[in-house]
Write a protein that holds these residues in place. Sequence first.
Motif, PDB file in Angstrom:
ATOM      1  N   ALA A  35      29.847  17.488 -16.537  1.00 18.55           N
ATOM      2  CA  ALA A  35      30.128  18.312 -17.697  1.00 18.55           C
ATOM      3  C   ALA A  35      31.423  18.958 -18.116  1.00 18.55           C
ATOM      4  O   ALA A  35      31.815  19.029 -19.375  1.00 18.55           O
ATOM      5  CB  ALA A  35      28.938  19.516 -17.773  1.00 18.55           C
ATOM      6  N   MET A  36      31.772  19.649 -17.055  1.00 18.44           N
ATOM      7  CA  MET A  36      33.359  20.168 -17.419  1.00 18.44           C
ATOM      8  C   MET A  36      34.192  19.310 -17.664  1.00 18.44           C
ATOM      9  O   MET A  36      35.135  19.367 -18.579  1.00 18.44           O
ATOM     10  CB  MET A  36      33.676  21.067 -16.089  1.00 18.44           C
ATOM     11  CG  MET A  36      32.946  22.328 -16.006  1.00 18.44           C
ATOM     12  SD  MET A  36      33.573  23.549 -14.805  1.00 18.44           S
ATOM     13  CE  MET A  36      33.758  22.356 -13.238  1.00 18.44           C
ATOM     14  N   GLY A  37      34.167  18.147 -17.077  1.00 16.05           N
ATOM     15  CA  GLY A  37      35.327  17.117 -17.122  1.00 16.05           C
ATOM     16  C   GLY A  37      34.966  16.289 -18.719  1.00 16.05           C
ATOM     17  O   GLY A  37      36.257  16.066 -19.169  1.00 16.05           O
ATOM     18  N   LEU A  38      33.839  16.024 -18.803  1.00 19.68           N
ATOM     19  CA  LEU A  38      33.545  15.601 -20.366  1.00 19.68           C
ATOM     20  C   LEU A  38      34.188  16.588 -21.509  1.00 19.68           C
ATOM     21  O   LEU A  38      34.636  16.094 -22.477  1.00 19.68           O
ATOM     22  CB  LEU A  38      32.224  14.948 -20.293  1.00 19.68           C
ATOM     23  CG  LEU A  38      32.104  13.766 -19.577  1.00 19.68           C
ATOM     24  CD1 LEU A  38      30.516  13.653 -19.637  1.00 19.68           C
ATOM     25  CD2 LEU A  38      32.795  12.709 -19.903  1.00 19.68           C
ATOM     26  N   VAL A  44      40.648  17.196 -25.488  1.00 15.97           N
ATOM     27  CA  VAL A  44      42.056  16.633 -25.595  1.00 15.97           C
ATOM     28  C   VAL A  44      41.752  15.196 -26.305  1.00 15.97           C
ATOM     29  O   VAL A  44      42.622  14.454 -25.890  1.00 15.97           O
ATOM     30  CB  VAL A  44      42.770  16.461 -24.094  1.00 15.97           C
ATOM     31  CG1 VAL A  44      43.147  17.982 -23.729  1.00 15.97           C
ATOM     32  CG2 VAL A  44      41.923  15.886 -23.222  1.00 15.97           C
ATOM     33  N   ASN A  45      40.647  14.957 -26.827  1.00 15.30           N
ATOM     34  CA  ASN A  45      40.384  13.877 -27.413  1.00 15.30           C
ATOM     35  C   ASN A  45      40.434  12.732 -26.487  1.00 15.30           C
ATOM     36  O   ASN A  45      40.770  11.536 -27.077  1.00 15.30           O
ATOM     37  CB  ASN A  45      41.250  13.524 -28.711  1.00 15.30           C
ATOM     38  CG  ASN A  45      41.286  14.560 -29.661  1.00 15.30           C
ATOM     39  OD1 ASN A  45      40.066  14.914 -29.903  1.00 15.30           O
ATOM     40  ND2 ASN A  45      42.169  14.915 -30.561  1.00 15.30           N
TER      41      ASN A  45
END
Length: 81
Positions: A35-38, A44-45
């Motif tokens: 979740a944090m990574g996505l 940052v698109n």
Amino acid sequence: MLLVVTWMSSEEFVNVAWDSAGVTTGPVTVPLVLAMGLGLGNAVNAVEGFGILALASLFPILSVLVTGLWVRRRNRALQGA
């Protein structure tokens, strides 16, 4: 990089280090890391989150191996002094 640090480390630290990567597949870690990574990827698109969990597995291994190398170096310095 991990293979080089693994080759330089002692067997005790290698065993613990590679076993510590299992913490990234826990029922709490996977949803939080993904979740944090996505979310960061969205900021940052970046469309994909491919490799996020693999990178999360890298750091526990690397931290244990580097700690092992540091302990070995410190012990050698103390024995030489």
